[in-house]
Design a protein around this motif. Structure first.
Motif, mmCIF file in Angstrom:
data_model
loop_
_atom_site.group_PDB
_atom_site.id
_atom_site.type_symbol
_atom_site.label_atom_id
_atom_site.label_comp_id
_atom_site.label_asym_id
_atom_site.label_seq_id
_atom_site.Cartn_x
_atom_site.Cartn_y
_atom_site.Cartn_z
ATOM 1 N N LYS A 172 -9.739 8.978 0.477
ATOM 2 C CA LYS A 172 -9.823 7.619 1.031
ATOM 3 C C LYS A 172 -10.508 6.656 0.069
ATOM 4 O O LYS A 172 -10.148 5.484 -0.019
ATOM 5 C CB LYS A 172 -10.577 7.638 2.359
ATOM 6 N N LEU B 11 0.825 -1.194 0.000
ATOM 7 C CA LEU B 11 0.000 0.000 0.000
ATOM 8 C C LEU B 11 0.864 1.250 0.000
ATOM 9 O O LEU B 11 1.759 1.394 0.834
ATOM 10 C CB LEU B 11 -0.911 0.030 1.236
ATOM 11 N N VAL C 136 -4.777 5.383 1.738
ATOM 12 C CA VAL C 136 -3.734 4.510 1.192
ATOM 13 C C VAL C 136 -4.202 4.039 -0.178
ATOM 14 O O VAL C 136 -5.395 4.080 -0.482
ATOM 15 C CB VAL C 136 -3.445 3.288 2.097
ATOM 16 N N GLN C 137 -3.261 3.589 -1.014
ATOM 17 C CA GLN C 137 -3.614 3.069 -2.328
ATOM 18 C C GLN C 137 -2.780 1.828 -2.613
ATOM 19 O O GLN C 137 -1.643 1.715 -2.157
ATOM 20 C CB GLN C 137 -3.359 4.106 -3.441
ATOM 21 N N GLY D 145 -8.303 4.358 -2.373
ATOM 22 C CA GLY D 145 -7.735 3.115 -1.862
ATOM 23 C C GLY D 145 -8.792 2.068 -1.567
ATOM 24 O O GLY D 145 -8.588 0.872 -1.822
ATOM 25 N N ILE D 146 -9.932 2.498 -1.034
ATOM 26 C CA ILE D 146 -11.013 1.552 -0.734
ATOM 27 C C ILE D 146 -11.481 0.868 -2.011
ATOM 28 O O ILE D 146 -11.649 -0.365 -2.053
ATOM 29 C CB ILE D 146 -12.180 2.282 -0.030
ATOM 30 N N VAL E 165 1.402 5.114 0.843
ATOM 31 C CA VAL E 165 0.879 6.054 1.824
ATOM 32 C C VAL E 165 1.758 7.294 1.794
ATOM 33 O O VAL E 165 2.980 7.189 1.665
ATOM 34 C CB VAL E 165 0.819 5.415 3.238
ATOM 35 N N ALA F 178 -7.692 1.352 5.198
ATOM 36 C CA ALA F 178 -8.061 2.346 4.179
ATOM 37 C C ALA F 178 -9.252 3.189 4.614
ATOM 38 O O ALA F 178 -9.415 4.324 4.157
ATOM 39 C CB ALA F 178 -8.369 1.641 2.857
#
Length: 315
Positions: A297, A9, A191-192, A300-301, A11, A186
């Motif tokens: 957000k 991930l 985060v991605q 990333g989700i 960040v 996430a």
């Protein structure tokens, strides 16, 4: 030989403390000894290759890591694609010194292009990665994993790149635990998903190449096509932040549009809404755009939810 299965991930540095606090809370609130924070490590890593990047082109990374006055030689292979996850072979040997021992590579099934070892006398230190690693042992949905938070630099004669990432490595159980924990994170911190390894970061400092997945031969297979466009999306997202070039927003949005056609109705609607959010973000001033995007957000989700769905379809 071990096979790593990990979810990486991205960040941004301003969110690292929030991510660390979230993982600390899980350990503090748990009554299980299986969940705990481990000592923080300072890792110094030298990666070796030829001037022509022979190892990288063959899909192999060779490094020596110094940690706690111990030297570890590691070989990693590119491995197989797991749709947004890293699945690769890994071999490690403890060394009495900081010099490579290439005789140990007899234990590794080398790619055909490397078997004659003609490259071995041309090795140089191609780049370094030096970073601080925070470590947690976490259990989620019956899966045991090691979660690390890395912050530091990749350096070479050709420049440097930032390391700022989380890695969730499966130790025991199913991959659902990786996604379950990542989605909790996430929801708390922007985060991605990233498919760019530290070795790839180092190699591109010299060669300037952004690695894209290989387009599937069978375009009629919707899951294979979706997996391709999913990873193209991830690559453009990371490249946009690495190059600090919002021009890449156009091909990024194109990859999302192509991916959307291959998804379930629910995920298609979710991704289309996210595409609209990106379009609305373009009105932001240029120097603030990437910062605004990194704070979303939902990016990333959606990456995690779609990656989890694709992996389930591919089984």
């Amino acid at each position: 030989m071990a096979t790593e299965l990990e979810l990486k991930l991205m960040v941004q540095s301003e969110y690292l403390k929030s991510a660390s606090d979230f993982l600390d809370e899980i350990c503090i609130l748990s009554s299980s000894d299986e969940q705990s924070r481990q000592p923080t490590l300072s890792l110094m890593n030298a990666y070796f290759d030829t001037e022509e990047a022979t190892l990288m082109q063959a899909g192999m990374a060779l490094r020596i890591r110094a940690v706690n006055n111990q030297y570890i030689q590691t070989v990693k292979t590119r491995g197989s694609s797991r749709i947004g996850m890293h699945a690769r072979g890994e071999w490690e040997w403890i060394l009495p010194h900081e010099n490579l021992d290439l005789s140990l590579l007899t234990e590794v099934p080398l790619p055909e292009a490397l078997k004659n070892m003609s490259w071995s006398d041309k090795l140089i230190e191609a780049y370094r990665t030096d970073f601080e690693r925070q470590v947690w042992n976490i259990e989620s949905q019956g899966s045991q994993m090691e979660v690390v938070c890395d912050q530091g630099l990749v350096t070479s004669p050709y420049g440097e790149d930032v390391i700022c990432e989380l890695e969730l490595e499966l130790k025991n159980g199913g991959e659902a635990g990786l996604y379950g924990l990542a989605l909790q994170l996430a929801d708390r911190v922007p985060v991605q998903v990233s498919i760019v390894s530290k070795a790839q970061k180092g190699a591109r400092l010299k060669h300037g190449q952004i690695e894209f997945p290989q387009k599937p031969i069978n375009l009629a297979n919707e899951i294979e096509l979706a997996a391709y466009w999913y990873e193209v999306w991830l690559v453009y997202w990371e490249a946009m932040h690495f190059m600090k070039d919002e021009v890449l927003m156009q091909p990024l949005r194109h990859s999302m549009s192509q991916l959307s056609r291959c998804l379930s109705t629910e995920l298609r609607q979710e991704l289309d809404r996210l595409g609209s959010d990106l379009l609305n973000a373009l009105v932001e001033e240029e120097e603030l755009l990437l910062k605004k995007l990194a704070s979303m957000k939902q990016m990333g989700i959606s990456m995690l939810r779609i990656g989890q769905w694709l992996n389930k379809q591919a089984i």
